[in-house]
Design an enzyme around this catalytic site. Structure first.
Site, mmCIF file in Angstrom:
data_model
loop_
_atom_site.group_PDB
_atom_site.id
_atom_site.type_symbol
_atom_site.label_atom_id
_atom_site.label_comp_id
_atom_site.label_asym_id
_atom_site.label_seq_id
_atom_site.Cartn_x
_atom_site.Cartn_y
_atom_site.Cartn_z
ATOM 1 N N SER A 298 0.855 -1.194 0.000
ATOM 2 C CA SER A 298 0.000 0.000 0.000
ATOM 3 C C SER A 298 0.886 1.238 0.000
ATOM 4 O O SER A 298 2.061 1.180 0.405
ATOM 5 C CB SER A 298 -0.866 0.016 1.261
ATOM 6 N N TYR B 115 -1.923 0.063 10.863
ATOM 7 C CA TYR B 115 -2.096 -0.335 9.456
ATOM 8 C C TYR B 115 -0.836 0.029 8.665
ATOM 9 O O TYR B 115 -0.316 -0.780 7.886
ATOM 10 C CB TYR B 115 -3.331 0.330 8.839
HETATM 11 P P1 NDP Z 1 -11.700 -5.695 0.422
HETATM 12 O O1 NDP Z 1 -12.154 -5.503 1.821
HETATM 13 O O2 NDP Z 1 -12.657 -5.418 -0.673
HETATM 14 O O3 NDP Z 1 -11.116 -7.170 0.243
HETATM 15 C C1 NDP Z 1 -10.310 -7.772 1.218
HETATM 16 C C2 NDP Z 1 -10.254 -9.263 0.969
HETATM 17 O O4 NDP Z 1 -9.412 -9.850 1.976
HETATM 18 C C3 NDP Z 1 -11.611 -9.922 1.062
HETATM 19 O O5 NDP Z 1 -11.746 -10.847 0.015
HETATM 20 C C4 NDP Z 1 -11.575 -10.641 2.404
HETATM 21 O O6 NDP Z 1 -12.325 -11.844 2.294
HETATM 22 C C5 NDP Z 1 -10.085 -10.975 2.510
HETATM 23 N N1 NDP Z 1 -9.682 -11.212 3.888
HETATM 24 C C6 NDP Z 1 -9.685 -10.347 4.928
HETATM 25 N N2 NDP Z 1 -9.297 -10.957 6.056
HETATM 26 C C7 NDP Z 1 -9.032 -12.244 5.709
HETATM 27 C C8 NDP Z 1 -8.611 -13.381 6.424
HETATM 28 N N3 NDP Z 1 -8.378 -13.349 7.745
HETATM 29 N N4 NDP Z 1 -8.443 -14.557 5.759
HETATM 30 C C9 NDP Z 1 -8.685 -14.617 4.440
HETATM 31 N N5 NDP Z 1 -9.086 -13.578 3.699
HETATM 32 C C10 NDP Z 1 -9.266 -12.411 4.333
HETATM 33 O O7 NDP Z 1 -10.404 -4.780 0.288
HETATM 34 P P2 NDP Z 1 -9.373 -4.543 -0.932
HETATM 35 O O8 NDP Z 1 -9.700 -5.378 -2.096
HETATM 36 O O9 NDP Z 1 -9.250 -3.092 -1.109
HETATM 37 O O10 NDP Z 1 -8.025 -5.040 -0.226
HETATM 38 C C11 NDP Z 1 -7.162 -6.010 -0.801
HETATM 39 C C12 NDP Z 1 -5.744 -5.688 -0.387
HETATM 40 O O11 NDP Z 1 -5.350 -4.451 -0.957
HETATM 41 C C13 NDP Z 1 -5.509 -5.554 1.118
HETATM 42 O O12 NDP Z 1 -4.286 -6.183 1.433
HETATM 43 C C14 NDP Z 1 -5.436 -4.052 1.329
HETATM 44 O O13 NDP Z 1 -4.664 -3.722 2.456
HETATM 45 C C15 NDP Z 1 -4.766 -3.650 0.036
HETATM 46 N N6 NDP Z 1 -4.931 -2.244 -0.325
HETATM 47 C C16 NDP Z 1 -6.176 -1.697 -0.482
HETATM 48 C C17 NDP Z 1 -6.299 -0.352 -0.824
HETATM 49 C C18 NDP Z 1 -7.612 0.319 -0.954
HETATM 50 O O14 NDP Z 1 -7.640 1.573 -0.951
HETATM 51 N N7 NDP Z 1 -8.724 -0.400 -1.102
HETATM 52 C C19 NDP Z 1 -5.118 0.459 -1.083
HETATM 53 C C20 NDP Z 1 -3.870 -0.207 -0.850
HETATM 54 C C21 NDP Z 1 -3.789 -1.505 -0.510
HETATM 55 P P3 NDP Z 1 -13.237 -12.487 3.435
HETATM 56 O O15 NDP Z 1 -13.832 -11.348 4.229
HETATM 57 O O16 NDP Z 1 -14.242 -13.284 2.668
HETATM 58 O O17 NDP Z 1 -12.300 -13.348 4.205
HETATM 59 C C1 8X3 Z 2 -5.131 1.570 1.723
HETATM 60 C C2 8X3 Z 2 -4.897 2.977 1.324
HETATM 61 O O1 8X3 Z 2 -4.398 5.340 2.185
HETATM 62 O O2 8X3 Z 2 -6.074 4.047 3.386
HETATM 63 O O3 8X3 Z 2 -3.949 0.871 1.903
HETATM 64 O O4 8X3 Z 2 -3.746 3.523 3.599
HETATM 65 S S1 8X3 Z 2 -4.765 4.000 2.697
#
Ligand code: NDP
Ligand code: 8X3
Length: 254
Positions: free
Chosen positions: A141, A154
């Site tokens: 991220s 985080y």
């Molecule tokens: P979402 O919340 O849409 O998706 C997160 C996914 O992670 C879900 O499929 C959830 O599935 C899964 N997950 C969470 N906890 C667990 C667990 N304990 N075991 C297995 N699966 C898990 O978020 P994003 O798609 O945005 O996030 C994906 C990644 O991208 C993360 O690592 C996030 O930190 C990163 N990211 C996101 C950003 C954003 O702005 N959205 C920016 C930068 C990075 P389920 O609940 O079914 O287990």
């Molecule tokens: C998710 C983006 O800016 O909330 O990783 O950290 S931010």
């Protein structure tokens, strides 16, 4: 050439789900892991019908210490030789001053974003080494590149992903295994809804007044990183919306 197979953690939503669509549309078989079985099953049915690829689902909580072992045994039993692991499962819980932090929230982030990624990678990396090929793509991220106020744990968890990506690359490089990181800025997914514990208006307000990235934008980048020739490794890609120049610098319409 064999049909390639990608393992995607956190495939039930957001970036992981978008990756599932993108890779399936390019003919890749998939192993989809997350906690919400129904979402994975729906996705499997849709992808198999649309793209005629093989999709296997595994209900998995990456915070479970045995999660890596469970995943490794699952793919071994199915005689799958994975080409790619996308370590995408992750979450933020809360956004507030460190001194008011909830220890349970901290633990969920550390257990998922750091320990979960470790458990899964520790189990899959030896399979890649034995095969003599494989690629790990970690979802970092912008929070792993720069600290921002109230981000504290985080931020720390994503700095850990940044450091681990670099170090894993060094350890796996002699075996011809590629390790990459994609570090997005604001992507509109369920991320903020999870961060704000179901508070929809607070979650939606994160994306007010600017055009955020879509999950498909990141899936395109993941696919690009996975598709370069074998002798090319994209180490790190930082991707932000055009209206974002750093973690905190956003141009919002009035
Ligand atoms: P979402 O919340 O849409 O998706 C997160 C996914 O992670 C879900 O499929 C959830 O599935 C899964 N997950 C969470 N906890 C667990 C667990 N304990 N075991 C297995 N699966 C898990 O978020 P994003 O798609 O945005 O996030 C994906 C990644 O991208 C993360 O690592 C996030 O930190 C990163 N990211 C996101 C950003 C954003 O702005 N959205 C920016 C930068 C990075 P389920 O609940 O079914 O287990
Ligand atoms: C998710 C983006 O800016 O909330 O990783 O950290 S931010």
């Amino acid at each position: 050439m064999h049909n390639k197979t990608a393992i995607i953690t956190g495939a039930s939503s957001g970036i992981g789900k978008a990756c599932a669509f993108r890779f399936a549309s390019e003919g890749w078989n998939l192993v989809l892991a997350a906690r919400r079985t129904e979402k994975l099953t729906e996705l499997k049915e849709e992808l198999e019908a649309k793209y005629h690829v093989k999709v296997l689902c595994l209900t998995l909580d990456v915070t479970n210490k045995n999660s890596g072992q469970t995943l490794a045994e699952f793919i071994e039993k199915q005689a799958i030789k994975p080409d790619l692991l996308i370590n995408n499962a992750g979450l933020a819980v809360g956004l507030g001053p460190f001194q008011q932090g909830e220890v349970n929230d901290w633990e969920r982030m550390i257990d998922t974003n750091i320990k979960g990624l470790l458990y899964i990678s520790r189990a899959i990396a030896p399979i890649f080494v034995e095969q003599g090929y494989g690629h790990i793509i970690n979802l970092g991220s912008v929070a792993g590149k720069e600290a921002y106020p109230n981000g504290n744990v985080y931020v720390a968890s994503k700095f850990a992903v940044d450091g681990l990506t670099k170090s894993m690359r060094m350890d796996l490089m002699p075996h011809g295994i590629r390790v990459s990181q994609i570090a997005p800025g604001a992507v509109e997914t369920e991320f903020s809804l999870v961060r704000f514990k179901g508070d929809e208006s607070r979650a939606n307000s994160v994306y007010d007044g600017f055009v955020p990235l879509k999950a498909t934008d990141i899936a395109d980048a993941v696919f690009y990183v996975a598709s370069t020739p074998k002798h090319v490794n994209i180490n790190d890609l930082v991707i932000m919306p055009t209206a974002q120049a750093s973690a905190m610098l956003l141009k919002r319409d009035a």
